[in-house]
Design a protein around this motif. Structure first.
Motif, short mmCIF file in Angstrom:
data_model
loop_
_atom_site.label_atom_id
_atom_site.label_comp_id
_atom_site.label_asym_id
_atom_site.label_seq_id
_atom_site.Cartn_x
_atom_site.Cartn_y
_atom_site.Cartn_z
N LEU A 44 0.83 -1.21 0.00
CA LEU A 44 0.00 0.00 0.00
C LEU A 44 0.86 1.25 0.00
CD1 LEU A 44 -2.77 1.29 0.08
CD2 LEU A 44 -2.78 1.01 2.57
N HIS A 58 -7.75 -1.88 -0.27
CA HIS A 58 -6.71 -2.89 -0.39
C HIS A 58 -7.06 -4.18 0.35
CE1 HIS A 58 -3.87 -1.06 -2.95
NE2 HIS A 58 -2.85 -1.80 -2.54
N THR A 221 0.07 -7.06 -1.52
CA THR A 221 -1.05 -7.29 -0.61
C THR A 221 -1.62 -8.69 -0.79
OG1 THR A 221 -1.55 -4.93 -0.83
CG2 THR A 221 -3.19 -6.29 0.25
N SER A 245 -9.33 -2.61 5.09
CA SER A 245 -8.69 -1.64 4.20
C SER A 245 -8.33 -0.36 4.95
CB SER A 245 -9.62 -1.31 3.03
OG SER A 245 -9.95 -2.47 2.30
#
Length: 328
Positions: A44, A58, A221, A245
């Motif tokens: 990220l 994410h 991720t 997220s």
């Protein structure tokens, strides 16, 4: 890299290898989760910290990696270690494809688009046409990896073996990220973040690099999600809601944007601070967590990585002054 930095990395690696032999099995499991979250936060950070694209979804890529591993282990009978690169490749493709239409969006509009992805992912995983693969609301239970026979004969238990497996993957991913970000690709990503138009004028293919940033970030991720599924031994749609997220975003802000060590600091924060808050107040743990979060952001606006740099710089300052006084 300086000699001092290499010595510091060697000492840190030695300490990391020693941890599972001095910690309990539960603490070793928590240490494995810290490394897994650090990989996700690094991904990220590549997108948000280095390229300036804000993502609130994410957790969806984390779910893609986790379900790829769970399905391959449960239905295809693949060994756990072989599913990790496949989960990373699938997440890379998904992230790159999502990044293509996202090229037209920036700032809050991109954040809302990724937020929609994070919100919709649990519902997609529950979709009745996908239940035969995803297990629907009941999820998928997978077996815990056992250490190799020769290590088991030496007394290594599954939690220790899982820790070393995750540690090896984390070292490889951080090394890959360091090489990627210190080269031409990293400079292009930062140039796009700092001034999109200027980067375009200088010849940077902004569309390609922004899509590449999305793909690489999703790959990191997804690999973290695959490792998380192996560690927890269970995946279910509600485990990958939008709160995950937001937690990742909190991790990179607290740890430090555009910082490789910041991913590790942020992982420590999101793993242990909620537990500390729960011990302080059983009635309102998230209120305590909010106080911790506000305190960290207020005291360390550049994140934990920035605070560490400031402290180290102040510790070196007296030595620099002494050297200047000694010199004629």
């Amino acid at each position: 890299m300086s000699r001092r930095a290499l010595i510091g990395l060697a000492l840190l690696l030695a300490l990391a290898c020693l941890l599972p032999f001095v910690l309990t099995n539960y603490r070793t499991f928590q240490a494995s989760l810290v490394l897994i979250y650090a990989i996700a936060l690094l991904g990220l950070n590549i997108l948000t910290g280095y390229n300036g694209q804000i993502s609130l979804g994410h957790g969806a890529f984390y779910a893609v990696g986790a379900y790829c591993t769970a399905i391959l282990m449960d239905q295809a009978g693949m060994p756990y270690w072989a599913t990790v690169p496949i989960a990373g490749a699938v997440s890379l493709v998904v992230g790159f494809l999502f990044g293509l239409p996202a090229l037209r969006l920036e700032g809050l509009y991109l954040a809302l688009a990724t937020f929609a992805l994070g919100v919709s992912m649990p519902q997609l995983l529950k979709y009745h046409l996908l239940e035969k693969w995803t297990g629907g609301v009941q999820g998928i239970v997978i077996a815990k990896p056992e250490p190799p026979a020769f290590l088991a004969s030496l007394g290594m238990n599954p939690d220790q073996w899982l820790y070393f497996f995750v540690l090896a993957v984390a070292i490889a991913m951080f090394w890959l990220g360091w090489n990627l970000l210190r080269g031409r690709v990293g400079r292009s990503l930062v140039a796009i973040r700092d001034h999109h138009t200027a980067a375009d004028v200088m010849g940077v293919n902004t569309a390609l690099y922004k899509s590449l940033a999305f793909g690489v970030s999703a790959m990191y991720t997804g690999i973290a999600g695959a490792l998380g599924a192996i560690a927890v031994q269970f995946v279910a749609p509600d485990s990958f809601n939008v709160f995950l997220s937001i937690t990742f975003l909190v991790g990179i802000v607290v740890g430090g944007l555009a910082s490789l060590p910041g991913a590790l600091y942020g992982a420590l924060f999101i793993q242990f601070v909620p537990n500390i808050a729960d011990e302080i107040s059983k009635a309102a743990p998230w209120a305590i967590f909010g106080v911790f979060l506000i305190g960290f952001v207020y005291v360390m606006p550049w994140g934990l990585a920035g605070a560490v740099k400031i402290v180290l710089a102040r510790l070196r300052a007296p030595k620099v002054r002494q050297l200047k006084e000694i010199q004629p």
